[in-house]
Write a protein that holds these residues in place. Structure first.
Motif, PDB file in Angstrom:
ATOM      1  N   UNK A  64      21.522  -4.018  -2.827  1.00  0.00           N
ATOM      2  CA  UNK A  64      20.680  -5.107  -2.349  1.00  0.00           C
ATOM      3  C   UNK A  64      21.238  -5.647  -1.034  1.00  0.00           C
ATOM      4  N   UNK A  65      20.393  -6.344  -0.280  1.00  0.00           N
ATOM      5  CA  UNK A  65      20.808  -6.953   0.979  1.00  0.00           C
ATOM      6  C   UNK A  65      20.485  -8.444   0.938  1.00  0.00           C
ATOM      7  N   UNK A  66      21.064  -9.175   1.873  1.00  0.00           N
ATOM      8  CA  UNK A  66      20.838 -10.613   1.917  1.00  0.00           C
ATOM      9  C   UNK A  66      20.770 -11.077   3.356  1.00  0.00           C
ATOM     10  N   UNK A  67      19.779 -11.930   3.648  1.00  0.00           N
ATOM     11  CA  UNK A  67      19.615 -12.445   5.000  1.00  0.00           C
ATOM     12  C   UNK A  67      18.959 -13.823   4.923  1.00  0.00           C
ATOM     13  N   UNK A  68      19.579 -14.813   5.547  1.00  0.00           N
ATOM     14  CA  UNK A  68      19.062 -16.179   5.557  1.00  0.00           C
ATOM     15  C   UNK A  68      18.798 -16.702   4.139  1.00  0.00           C
ATOM     16  N   UNK A  69      19.705 -16.377   3.235  1.00  0.00           N
ATOM     17  CA  UNK A  69      19.575 -16.868   1.869  1.00  0.00           C
ATOM     18  C   UNK A  69      18.599 -16.101   1.009  1.00  0.00           C
ATOM     19  N   UNK A  70      17.981 -15.045   1.543  1.00  0.00           N
ATOM     20  CA  UNK A  70      17.014 -14.242   0.803  1.00  0.00           C
ATOM     21  C   UNK A  70      17.662 -12.932   0.369  1.00  0.00           C
ATOM     22  N   UNK A  71      17.608 -12.645  -0.920  1.00  0.00           N
ATOM     23  CA  UNK A  71      18.141 -11.396  -1.459  1.00  0.00           C
ATOM     24  C   UNK A  71      16.999 -10.409  -1.645  1.00  0.00           C
ATOM     25  N   UNK A  72      17.187  -9.186  -1.176  1.00  0.00           N
ATOM     26  CA  UNK A  72      16.141  -8.163  -1.232  1.00  0.00           C
ATOM     27  C   UNK A  72      16.698  -6.889  -1.851  1.00  0.00           C
ATOM     28  N   UNK A  73      15.932  -6.279  -2.764  1.00  0.00           N
ATOM     29  CA  UNK A  73      16.408  -5.069  -3.438  1.00  0.00           C
ATOM     30  C   UNK A  73      15.231  -4.198  -3.865  1.00  0.00           C
ATOM     31  N   UNK A  74      15.414  -2.901  -3.714  1.00  0.00           N
ATOM     32  CA  UNK A  74      14.482  -1.918  -4.267  1.00  0.00           C
ATOM     33  C   UNK A  74      14.926  -1.590  -5.693  1.00  0.00           C
ATOM     34  N   UNK A  75      13.964  -1.245  -6.532  1.00  0.00           N
ATOM     35  CA  UNK A  75      14.294  -0.923  -7.913  1.00  0.00           C
ATOM     36  C   UNK A  75      13.284   0.070  -8.478  1.00  0.00           C
ATOM     37  N   UNK A  76      13.632   0.661  -9.601  1.00  0.00           N
ATOM     38  CA  UNK A  76      12.727   1.548 -10.324  1.00  0.00           C
ATOM     39  C   UNK A  76      12.506   0.997 -11.718  1.00  0.00           C
ATOM     40  N   UNK A  77      11.434   1.431 -12.355  1.00  0.00           N
ATOM     41  CA  UNK A  77      11.110   0.987 -13.710  1.00  0.00           C
ATOM     42  C   UNK A  77      10.121   1.984 -14.312  1.00  0.00           C
ATOM     43  N   UNK A  78       9.770   1.784 -15.563  1.00  0.00           N
ATOM     44  CA  UNK A  78       8.747   2.610 -16.182  1.00  0.00           C
ATOM     45  C   UNK A  78       7.988   1.814 -17.223  1.00  0.00           C
ATOM     46  N   UNK A  79       6.799   2.294 -17.553  1.00  0.00           N
ATOM     47  CA  UNK A  79       5.998   1.713 -18.623  1.00  0.00           C
ATOM     48  C   UNK A  79       5.694   2.815 -19.628  1.00  0.00           C
ATOM     49  N   UNK A  80       4.902   2.494 -20.632  1.00  0.00           N
ATOM     50  CA  UNK A  80       4.548   3.497 -21.632  1.00  0.00           C
ATOM     51  C   UNK A  80       3.757   4.646 -21.014  1.00  0.00           C
ATOM     52  N   UNK A  81       3.076   4.381 -19.891  1.00  0.00           N
ATOM     53  CA  UNK A  81       2.198   5.381 -19.290  1.00  0.00           C
ATOM     54  C   UNK A  81       2.705   5.961 -17.987  1.00  0.00           C
ATOM     55  N   UNK A  82       3.597   5.244 -17.308  1.00  0.00           N
ATOM     56  CA  UNK A  82       3.923   5.654 -15.940  1.00  0.00           C
ATOM     57  C   UNK A  82       5.347   5.307 -15.558  1.00  0.00           C
ATOM     58  N   UNK A  83       5.749   5.836 -14.401  1.00  0.00           N
ATOM     59  CA  UNK A  83       7.010   5.457 -13.761  1.00  0.00           C
ATOM     60  C   UNK A  83       6.669   4.779 -12.445  1.00  0.00           C
ATOM     61  N   UNK A  84       7.538   3.865 -12.021  1.00  0.00           N
ATOM     62  CA  UNK A  84       7.199   3.116 -10.824  1.00  0.00           C
ATOM     63  C   UNK A  84       8.402   2.734  -9.997  1.00  0.00           C
ATOM     64  N   UNK A  85       8.103   2.135  -8.853  1.00  0.00           N
ATOM     65  CA  UNK A  85       9.125   1.667  -7.919  1.00  0.00           C
ATOM     66  C   UNK A  85       8.677   0.321  -7.389  1.00  0.00           C
TER      67      UNK A  85
END
Length: 219
Positions: free
Chosen positions: A80-101
């Protein structure tokens, strides 16, 4: 004072969301969002492409779709990164039907914006790498059919020997893009459009807007 690193902050937030969703606790999930927050979902949680604005809208969306969706495996991707107090991060996940980002932005320990996108349907994964479509076939192949012949057969089979899995309502820019993506995944899809041709809504809208902007002497 928060002494966690940006990656730890994002991981902690995702863990809390995963726990709340696994328990079906909509209130606990919504409590992780700021009062000024936005959740943009692209087909991972709903079939509507829209932005939920504020905790109340997010709660309504989750209450409508959470049962049976089973979102899980929320994992941060990279650092993750941080700038001006804002934290930003990419992530992955999944559901019963699909995978996602997705993309997470935190203000303090609460979410400001959340983007979730479906990247593939389980059981209908995109053909890539060694399984990808090779396109043009060279050489002598008995019984080989050209693109038009294959397309004609596909159109004849849809609704007869092969039933549509998805119905896309509206053949505008988003509808066409979604249908093209589903076609790449070999998902049988039908697009319905009230205008004579797909994309006509944008064509007509452009003409109407042009007329409104034109000076009086040009009309």
């Amino acid at each position: 004072m928060n002494d966690r690193s940006p990656t730890q902050q994002a991981t902690h937030w995702l863990t809390g969301l995963e726990r709340a969703l696994a328990q079906g606790d909509v209130a606990a999930a919504v409590a992780l969002f700021d009062t000024d927050s936005y959740w943009r979902d692209l087909l991972a949680f709903t079939w509507n492409i829209k932005t939920c604005e504020g905790p109340a809208a997010i709660a309504d969306m989750l209450a409508a779709v959470l049962d049976g969706l089973k979102p899980s495996n929320w994992r941060i991707e990279g650092e993750a990164s941080q700038d001006n107090g804002m934290t930003e991060a990419w992530f992955t996940f999944e559901t019963a039907l699909a995978r996602g980002r997705g993309l997470l932005r935190l203000r303090g320990d609460r979410c400001w914006t959340l983007l979730t996108t479906m990247t593939e349907l389980k059981g209908l994964e995109e053909r890539k790498g060694p399984t990808r479509s090779m396109g043009t076939t060279h050489g002598v192949v008995p019984g080989r059919k050209n693109w038009l012949e294959r397309r004609t057969e596909e159109e004849a089979a849809l609704g007869d020997s092969k039933q549509p899995y998805c119905l896309v309502i509206g053949g505008g820019q988003c509808g066409i893009a979604l249908a093209a993506r589903l076609r790449r995944l070999d998902v049988p899809t039908i697009v319905v459009e009230k205008h004579a041709r797909a994309g006509d809504k944008r064509r007509h809208r452009g003409a109407d807007q042009g007329a409104l902007r034109a000076p009086e002497r040009w009309r």
